[in-house]
Design an enzyme around this catalytic site. Structure first.
Site, PDB file in Angstrom:
ATOM      1  N   GLY A   1       0.806  -1.220   0.000  1.00 11.07           N
ATOM      2  CA  GLY A   1       0.000   0.000   0.000  1.00 11.07           C
ATOM      3  C   GLY A   1       0.836   1.265   0.000  1.00 11.07           C
TER       4      GLY A   1
ATOM      5  CG  LEU B   1      -1.201   1.645  -3.855  1.00 12.44           C
ATOM      6  CD1 LEU B   1      -2.451   1.323  -4.685  1.00 12.44           C
ATOM      7  CD2 LEU B   1      -0.227   0.475  -3.875  1.00 12.44           C
ATOM      8  CG  HIS B   2       5.184   4.730  -4.922  1.00  9.97           C
ATOM      9  ND1 HIS B   2       5.723   3.972  -5.930  1.00  9.97           N
ATOM     10  CD2 HIS B   2       5.629   4.170  -3.762  1.00  9.97           C
ATOM     11  CE1 HIS B   2       6.484   3.030  -5.418  1.00  9.97           C
ATOM     12  NE2 HIS B   2       6.436   3.102  -4.097  1.00  9.97           N
TER      13      HIS B   2
ATOM     14  N   GLY C   1       8.946  -5.425  -8.474  1.00 12.51           N
ATOM     15  CA  GLY C   1       9.852  -4.373  -8.931  1.00 12.51           C
ATOM     16  C   GLY C   1      11.309  -4.730  -8.705  1.00 12.51           C
TER      17      GLY C   1
ATOM     18  CE  LYS D   1      12.950   1.673  -3.625  1.00 14.06           C
ATOM     19  NZ  LYS D   1      12.561   0.890  -2.491  1.00 14.06           N
TER      20      LYS D   1
ATOM     21  N   GLY E   1       5.506   3.836  -8.852  1.00  9.43           N
ATOM     22  CA  GLY E   1       6.203   2.559  -9.022  1.00  9.43           C
ATOM     23  C   GLY E   1       5.207   1.401  -9.024  1.00  9.43           C
ATOM     24  CG  HIS E   2       3.065   0.491  -5.464  1.00 10.06           C
ATOM     25  ND1 HIS E   2       3.216   1.568  -4.624  1.00 10.06           N
ATOM     26  CD2 HIS E   2       3.666  -0.548  -4.837  1.00 10.06           C
ATOM     27  CE1 HIS E   2       3.867   1.200  -3.538  1.00 10.06           C
ATOM     28  NE2 HIS E   2       4.159  -0.077  -3.638  1.00 10.06           N
TER      29      HIS E   2
ATOM     30  CD  GLN F   1       7.467  -7.807   4.032  1.00  9.16           C
ATOM     31  OE1 GLN F   1       6.651  -8.619   3.571  1.00  9.16           O
ATOM     32  NE2 GLN F   1       8.030  -6.879   3.273  1.00  9.16           N
TER      33      GLN F   1
ATOM     34  CB  VAL G   1       8.841   3.960 -11.239  1.00  2.87           C
ATOM     35  CG1 VAL G   1       8.261   5.316 -11.622  1.00  2.87           C
ATOM     36  CG2 VAL G   1       8.303   2.874 -12.168  1.00  2.87           C
TER      37      VAL G   1
HETATM   38  P1  AMP Z   1       5.959  -2.512  -1.550  1.00  2.00           P
HETATM   39  O1  AMP Z   1       4.577  -1.952  -1.463  1.00  2.00           O
HETATM   40  O2  AMP Z   1       7.036  -1.532  -1.200  1.00  2.00           O
HETATM   41  O3  AMP Z   1       6.100  -3.841  -0.864  1.00  2.00           O
HETATM   42  O4  AMP Z   1       6.193  -2.808  -3.092  1.00  2.00           O
HETATM   43  C1  AMP Z   1       5.308  -3.622  -3.823  1.00  2.00           C
HETATM   44  C2  AMP Z   1       5.934  -3.931  -5.150  1.00  2.00           C
HETATM   45  O5  AMP Z   1       6.197  -2.714  -5.839  1.00  2.00           O
HETATM   46  C3  AMP Z   1       7.285  -4.654  -5.008  1.00  2.00           C
HETATM   47  O6  AMP Z   1       7.398  -5.633  -6.024  1.00  2.00           O
HETATM   48  C4  AMP Z   1       8.277  -3.548  -5.205  1.00  2.00           C
HETATM   49  O7  AMP Z   1       9.523  -3.988  -5.720  1.00  2.00           O
HETATM   50  C5  AMP Z   1       7.545  -2.685  -6.225  1.00  2.00           C
HETATM   51  N1  AMP Z   1       8.067  -1.313  -6.181  1.00  2.00           N
HETATM   52  C6  AMP Z   1       8.195  -0.527  -5.087  1.00  2.00           C
HETATM   53  N2  AMP Z   1       8.759   0.655  -5.423  1.00  2.00           N
HETATM   54  C7  AMP Z   1       8.991   0.596  -6.758  1.00  2.00           C
HETATM   55  C8  AMP Z   1       9.561   1.485  -7.706  1.00  2.00           C
HETATM   56  N3  AMP Z   1      10.016   2.688  -7.349  1.00  2.00           N
HETATM   57  N4  AMP Z   1       9.658   1.084  -8.987  1.00  2.00           N
HETATM   58  C9  AMP Z   1       9.215  -0.144  -9.374  1.00  2.00           C
HETATM   59  N5  AMP Z   1       8.652  -1.029  -8.532  1.00  2.00           N
HETATM   60  C10 AMP Z   1       8.549  -0.677  -7.238  1.00  2.00           C
END
Ligand code: AMP
Length: 280
Positions: free
Chosen positions: A31, A33-34, A147, A149, A36-37, A61, A176
């Site tokens: 969540g 969300l930006h 990602g 990332k 990248g998501h 985690q 991203v």
């Molecule tokens: P998170 O909500 O941080 O657990 O991320 C969920 C998914 O989004 C994971 O697969 C992350 O690697 C991916 N993600 C997070 N930030 C970015 C980003 N800046 N660019 C691309 N994917 C991202």
């Protein structure tokens, strides 16, 4: 958009669409969300009939409880963003739904988890494996999007899916960035405005490291990156490693024939940011 809180309900929904020959893409998130998501979701929408996004902040985690409790929660805003991008399903379980009983499973990823995030966040990847396995069982999609990332996490998820023969294809997606180069992250919103202004130093240092490779030796590159970041007030590099892209083994001397990736974790006061760059 359909909204599910129960594993059984989202599972039934996905299975019923697969029976009608629909392909399903799955984007697991925590969540806040930006963009990248959103890019992961857009890719899933391009490649599948149905896209399922999960939002679940997974307690197992987090090796640091304060980090868990401070993790941003913007479910209302997130729901609006998902509606806007045309997400089909939001799966938003609570902790009791995902962990009705404690999960004692221990995963072993060998050397993939022995350095970097694995070394500095003990138990982190075990928690990631616990939740990813539960999520892909609940959402039996044909493809799941992660990602780059979270570079080491992507390698661990690929290994998990291979080891357990999960019938899902893992699709890695590029990082991203904000226009100034900072990798988008839900944690960026915890930076003060001064910290945020300085934060692009992380990606700038990675770009400079890439320029230095393979002419400069590894120690020289490491020294440059660590000093360039640590000279900023409140910025402290936790690790900076140059590793083989596939085995994640540290590289000790430049090898121009190898796929190499540089990975970094930086504490900005108590906010921990990670980033990485391919040297190819
Ligand atoms: P998170 O909500 O941080 O657990 O991320 C969920 C998914 O989004 C994971 O697969 C992350 O690697 C991916 N993600 C997070 N930030 C970015 C980003 N800046 N660019 C691309 N994917 C991202």
């Amino acid at each position: 958009m359909q909204f599910f809180k129960s594993r059984q309900a989202v599972h039934d929904f996905v299975q019923s669409h697969k029976k009608k020959d629909k392909t399903v893409g799955f984007v697991p998130t925590m969540g806040a969300l930006h963009e990248g998501h959103i890019q992961l979701i857009k890719k899933s929408k391009l490649q599948n009939h149905i896209t399922v996004v999960s939002i679940f902040v997974n307690p197992t985690q987090f090796n640091n409880q304060a980090d868990y409790h401070k993790y941003p929660n913007h479910i209302k805003n997130d729901t609006e963003k998902l509606e806007q991008v045309g997400c089909d399903v939001l799966f938003h379980p609570d902790v009791e739904e995902m962990y009705p009983v404690p999960d004692h499973r221990k995963f072993d990823f060998g050397e993939l988890e022995q350095m970097m995030e694995g070394a500095y966040r003990p138990g982190h990847f075990n928690g990631v494996a616990q939740i990813v396995s539960k999520l892909i069982e609940a959402v039996p999609a044909q493809k799941a999007y992660f990602g780059q990332k979270d570079f080491q996490q992507l390698a661990i998820v690929r290994k998990l899916v291979g080891d357990y023969n999960y019938p899902v294809e893992i699709i890695g997606c590029p990082t991203v960035r904000e226009s100034d180069g900072l990798a988008m992250s839900s944690r960026n919103e915890r930076l003060t405005s001064a910290q945020r202004q300085n934060a692009p130093v992380i990606y700038q240092s990675l770009l400079q490291a890439k320029k230095m490779y393979p002419e400069k030796n590894i120690n020289e590159i490491k020294k440059y990156v660590v000093e360039n970041i640590n000279k900023i007030p409140e910025f402290n590099v936790e690790y900076f490693e140059i590793v083989d892209h596939y085995t994640l083994r540290p590289i000790h001397s430049p090898q121009s024939d190898k796929y190499v990736t540089a990975c970094i974790a930086v504490y900005v006061q108590d906010v921990r940011l990670i980033d990485n760059i391919n040297f190819f």
